[in-house]
Design an enzyme around this catalytic site. Structure first.
Site, PDB file in Angstrom:
ATOM      1  CE1 TYR A  70      41.959  69.481  -6.112  1.00  0.00           C
ATOM      2  CE2 TYR A  70      42.307  71.590  -5.511  1.00  0.00           C
ATOM      3  CZ  TYR A  70      42.616  70.744  -6.229  1.00  0.00           C
ATOM      4  OH  TYR A  70      43.626  70.688  -6.927  1.00  0.00           O
TER       5      TYR A  70
ATOM      6  CE  LYS B 179      40.970  55.175 -14.350  1.00  0.00           C
ATOM      7  NZ  LYS B 179      41.804  54.856 -15.531  1.00  0.00           N
TER       8      LYS B 179
END
Ligand code: IPM
Ligand code: MG
Length: 360
Positions: free
Chosen positions: A146, A195
């Site tokens: 973001y 991840k």
């Protein structure tokens, strides 16, 4: 005691649901003997219309000067609203992101639990729901994709866009500490979601979280890959206590988690910095398609207001009373359209606010 609350009604259903949350807060104030003084602020589309920008510096400073901020939702229909003809940095969402960043609200708490009363609204089968679930997503809110550098360029007639996922260890450490601290008050389990099989940022995330975990020997830490977590949330949501994750993963997983509670209209959120100050908003959007119809579910905002009482104002008793009032209204069978099921009484936004306020 008197507290100063900045209120950002926002766009779409925002003003309708915030009004109900204020009604409930006022009932709590009356009952528990405190005063709330509200200052209304503009953000998002409402601020674009009035000031030509989604958030002014003056608004940020006023928000900061209050004890907490209560917010509805911002944004409009991306296809039809003129706000989305503006460059990205001037669109409604940019205001929210700027507010979060300016006030350093790095810790976003999104609790998702299944009310016994809403089992019928949960899209999962009974054998999956089992005894229900009660989890909290601790989403990092001021870093990652973001806020990393981004650009759109054209090279030799080919358009290319880049977003960057950046975290430094300090940012990871402080959000991990928040997750472990809150886990201590719950079932003492943190599942850190990343991840790490692909991303460097996730590998750093994992190692910093493990360092922090050493200071919390009483809290059990596990790691899960984000794709697996998305699957586990609908396979067995009851396995989770605190889910700790970065900004983008938390955005996605919290929408998913909200749906299994029966409706996105139920999920509250608190965004905190290192102090008592916080921004409280429902996790859902501004739902322009149903704005002004008086049918929006105000419960996520009411529950966000309860979190405000608890985390920013230390009014635990009043917070408990608001949460209990919501539960009572649900057990009496009152439902807005999004959580409606057979045999229940359908009510609108204002009626739902009245019912909750009366039971505080
Ligand atoms: C949320 C919202 C925001 C986000 C949008 C409106 C920018 O989806 O609070 O989850 O992505 O953080
Ligand atoms: Mg979101």
């Amino acid at each position: 005691m008197k507290y100063n609350i900045a209120v950002i009604p926002g766009d779409g259903i925002g003003p309708e649901i915030v009004r109900e949350a204020q009604k409930v807060l006022d009932a709590a104030a009356k009952k528990y003997g405190f005063t709330l003084e509200y200052t209304e602020l503009l953000m998002g589309g409402a601020s674009i219309d009035a000031n030509g920008s989604p958030l002014t510096d003056e608004t940020i400073e006023t928000a900061r000067a209050n004890d907490a901020v209560l917010m509805g939702s911002i944004g409009g229909d991306a296809k039809t609203s003129p706000w989305y003809q503006l460059p990205p940095s001037l669109r409604p969402e940019a205001g929210l992101l700027k507010l979060r960043k300016s006030l350093n609200l790095f810790a976003n708490l999104r609790p998702a639990y299944l009310y016994e009363e809403l089992k019928a609204a949960c899209p999962l089968r009974d054998e999956i729901i089992g005894d229900g679930f009660d989890l909290l997503i601790m989403r990092e809110l001021t870093g990652g994709l973001y806020f990393g550098a981004r650009s759109t360029v054209e090279e030799d007639g080919v358009r290319k866009a880049t977003d960057t996922l950046v975290y430094n260890e300090k940012e990871i450490r402080r959000i991990a500490v928040k997750a472990f601290d809150i886990a201590r008050k719950r079932r003492k389990e943190v599942c850190s979601v990343d991840k790490a099989n692909v991303l460097d940022s996730s590998r750093l995330w994992r190692s910093v979280v493990e360092e922090v975990a050493k200071d919390y020997p009483d809290v059990e830490l596990s790691h899960m890959l984000v794709d697996n977590c998305a699957m586990q949330l609908v396979r067995d949501p009851g396995q989770f206590d605190v889910i700790l994750t970065e900004n983008m993963f938390g955005d996605i997983l919290s929408d998913e988690a909200s749906m299994v509670t029966g409706s996105i209209g139920m999920l509250s959120s608190a965004s905190l910095n290192e102090t008592k100050f916080g921004l409280y908003e429902p996790s859902h959007g501004s739902a322009p398609d149903i704005a002004g119809q008086g049918i929006a579910n105000p419960i996520a905002t009411v529950l966000s207001a309860a979190m405000m009482l608890r985390y920013s104002l230390d009014l635990d008793e009043a917070a408990d009373a608001v949460e209990a009032a919501v539960k009572q209204v649900l057990s009496e069978g009152y439902r807005t359209g999004d959580i409606m099921s057979d045999g229940c009484t359908r009510v609108g936004t204002v009626q739902m606010g009245d019912l909750i306020a009366a039971r505080v």
